[in-house]
Write an enzyme that holds these catalytic residues in place. Structure first.
Site, short mmCIF file in Angstrom:
data_model
loop_
_atom_site.label_atom_id
_atom_site.label_comp_id
_atom_site.label_asym_id
_atom_site.label_seq_id
_atom_site.Cartn_x
_atom_site.Cartn_y
_atom_site.Cartn_z
N GLY A 1 -59.84 28.56 -10.51
CA GLY A 1 -59.92 29.60 -11.55
C GLY A 1 -58.57 30.18 -11.96
O GLY A 1 -58.53 31.13 -12.74
N TYR B 1 -65.79 36.89 -13.81
CA TYR B 1 -65.09 38.18 -13.94
C TYR B 1 -64.65 38.41 -15.38
O TYR B 1 -64.97 39.43 -16.01
CB TYR B 1 -63.89 38.23 -12.98
CG TYR B 1 -62.99 39.40 -13.26
CD1 TYR B 1 -63.47 40.70 -13.20
CD2 TYR B 1 -61.65 39.20 -13.61
CE1 TYR B 1 -62.64 41.77 -13.49
CE2 TYR B 1 -60.83 40.27 -13.89
CZ TYR B 1 -61.33 41.55 -13.84
OH TYR B 1 -60.51 42.61 -14.14
N ASN C 1 -51.12 41.60 -14.81
CA ASN C 1 -51.23 41.75 -13.35
C ASN C 1 -50.72 43.10 -12.86
O ASN C 1 -49.50 43.28 -12.70
CB ASN C 1 -50.49 40.61 -12.66
CG ASN C 1 -51.27 39.32 -12.75
OD1 ASN C 1 -51.58 38.86 -13.84
ND2 ASN C 1 -51.60 38.74 -11.62
N ASP D 1 -67.13 58.26 -8.17
CA ASP D 1 -66.82 57.03 -7.44
C ASP D 1 -67.78 56.90 -6.27
O ASP D 1 -68.10 57.90 -5.63
CB ASP D 1 -65.36 57.08 -6.93
CG ASP D 1 -64.78 55.70 -6.64
OD1 ASP D 1 -63.77 55.35 -7.28
OD2 ASP D 1 -65.35 54.97 -5.80
N1 UFG Z 1 -51.14 33.70 -5.26
C1 UFG Z 1 -50.58 32.89 -4.27
N2 UFG Z 1 -50.80 33.25 -2.99
C2 UFG Z 1 -51.52 34.34 -2.62
C3 UFG Z 1 -52.07 35.16 -3.62
C4 UFG Z 1 -51.86 34.81 -4.94
O1 UFG Z 1 -49.94 31.90 -4.57
O2 UFG Z 1 -51.68 34.59 -1.42
C5 UFG Z 1 -50.89 33.36 -6.66
C6 UFG Z 1 -52.16 33.12 -7.44
O3 UFG Z 1 -52.60 31.80 -7.31
C7 UFG Z 1 -51.71 33.49 -8.85
C8 UFG Z 1 -50.66 34.59 -8.64
O4 UFG Z 1 -50.25 34.45 -7.28
O5 UFG Z 1 -51.11 32.39 -9.44
C9 UFG Z 1 -51.20 35.97 -8.83
O6 UFG Z 1 -52.40 36.11 -8.09
P1 UFG Z 1 -53.13 37.51 -7.85
O7 UFG Z 1 -54.31 37.23 -6.96
O8 UFG Z 1 -52.14 38.52 -7.43
O9 UFG Z 1 -53.61 37.93 -9.31
P2 UFG Z 1 -54.50 37.12 -10.39
O10 UFG Z 1 -53.53 36.60 -11.43
O11 UFG Z 1 -55.40 36.14 -9.75
O12 UFG Z 1 -55.45 38.24 -10.98
C10 UFG Z 1 -55.02 39.51 -11.37
C11 UFG Z 1 -56.18 40.47 -11.22
C12 UFG Z 1 -57.28 40.12 -12.16
C13 UFG Z 1 -56.74 39.97 -13.56
C14 UFG Z 1 -55.55 39.06 -13.62
C15 UFG Z 1 -54.98 39.07 -15.00
O13 UFG Z 1 -56.69 40.46 -9.88
O14 UFG Z 1 -58.26 41.12 -12.12
O15 UFG Z 1 -54.57 39.49 -12.69
O16 UFG Z 1 -53.82 38.27 -15.10
F1 UFG Z 1 -57.71 39.47 -14.35
#
Ligand code: UFG
Length: 323
Positions: free
Chosen positions: A283, A139, A168, A29
């Site tokens: 996205g 990504y 997630n 790492d």
């Molecule tokens: N969200 C909010 N407020 C925040 C943060 C997130 O409303 O402050 C929402 C996002 O819009 C989304 C959901 O919560 O709808 C989950 O968001 P996360 O950022 O926790 O996770 P993501 O779904 O964007 O992405 C994660 C990983 C990715 C992976 C994806 C697969 O970070 O690497 O899950 O589903 F690809």
């Protein structure tokens, strides 16, 4: 001996903690986002870079590696849109360097951390591995490119691999010794818990006009220890030659909206969140929920920990942090 690349990161460090019970482990790492103290003391740690052929050759020369597990990727959807070069360079080019060195040293077993982001905006209730891949951000694209390389390496060089597409990832080790710690933090559950601890002013809900029952995005949250257990089963299947080229989804099969996650955090912790409605984040697909039937049928894996448990474990970890 098993080489875990990115073993100081969130998911990698949880895997290492389980894997050291069964195998000798060396972690490579560069600590760009990972934490030295998150690596289990029973693992050997080498500080080095995935994209540096010399660092990799040194590891493969020094240890009798029989399989590689690769967690050393950047994983933020939004960041990948702003800075795709960073994602293609690390997630694709550096992974190619790793595969090249593996082939040189005749190490033929590989477990790859992929993502639900490879599916883009799927038009199905439950996503299974036959759902069309169509990433909508660099990504997801970078992970799919590596998946395609693996299929070709398998055919031409006899590489054996298992691709694990995570939904997630969330939660923390039940001991609260390790957990999720990103800087800056962008993930929903840690953000809510930090707000409940008073280290953030508010939780912004990114979009409340999606085509979902309460208008907020639905995700399939999976406990990081469940993920770690799936990796160990996948590794055993590769080493026993039961599997040689497989792709599996890893999720709970249950979808929770952003509002439901906030409510569950409030219930588990007994603290009320300060929430504001905000614009959509670019996205973000409306709904991503996995079918993990394939890995259950073939390897007997099933997620054991539900959302409450994920939040309970994460809460214990966050309460210990010196915010
Ligand atoms: N969200 C909010 N407020 C925040 C943060 C997130 O409303 O402050 C929402 C996002 O819009 C989304 C959901 O919560 O709808 C989950 O968001 P996360 O950022 O926790 O996770 P993501 O779904 O964007 O992405 C994660 C990983 C990715 C992976 C994806 C697969 O970070 O690497 O899950 O589903 F690809």
């Amino acid at each position: 001996m098993i080489l875990v690349v990115g073993g100081a990161g969130y998911i990698g460090s949880h895997l290492v903690k389980e894997l050291v019970e069964k195998e000798d482990v060396v972690v490579l790492d560069n600590l760009s986002t990972g934490h030295r103290e998150a690596i289990d003391k029973r693992a050997i740690f080498v500080r080095g870079d995935l994209g540096n052929e010399e660092d990799l050759q040194m590891v493969f020369r020094s240890y009798p590696i029989k399989a590689v597990m690769h967690f050393a990727a950047f994983s933020l959807v939004g960041e990948s849109v702003v800075d795709p070069l960073k994602y293609y360079e690390n997630n694709v080019a550096s992974t190619l360097t790793l595969l090249k060195v593996m082939m040189k040293f005749k190490v033929k077993n590989f477990i790859f951390s992929s993502t639900a982001a490879t599916y883009g905006i799927p038009d199905v209730e439950l996503i299974d591995e036959t759902t069309k891949t169509a990433p909508i951000n660099p990504y997801g694209q970078s992970k799919l490119m590596v998946e395609q390389m693996l299929a070709d390496f398998s055919k031409s060089y006899g590489l054996n691999y298992v691709v694990l597409r995570y939904f997630n990832a969330a939660g923390a080790h039940e001991s609260a010794a390790i957990g999720e710690s990103h800087d800056p933090e962008t993930h929903l559950i840690p953000i809510i818990l930090q707000q409940l601890l008073g280290t953030r002013e508010k939780v912004s809900v990114f979009g409340s006009d999606y085509d979902t029952p309460d208008g907020t995005c639905i995700r399939d949250y999976i406990h990081v220890t469940d993920l770690a257990e799936a990796h160990i089963l996948a590794l055993e299947a590769l080493l026993s030659e039961e599997k040689s080229a497989e792709t599996y989804n890893l999720g709970n099969g249950l979808g929770f909206s952003v509002k439901e996650v906030i409510e569950t955090c409030e219930r588990v912790t007994g603290v009320k969140a300060n929430v504001e409605m905000a614009d959509r984040r670019s996205g973000d697909p409306a709904r991503l929920v996995a079918s993990s039937d394939k890995i259950f049928t073939e390897l007997g894996w099933k997620a054991e920990r539900r959302l409450e448990r994920i939040i309970e474990d994460a809460w214990r970890w966050h309460q210990k942090q010196p915010y």
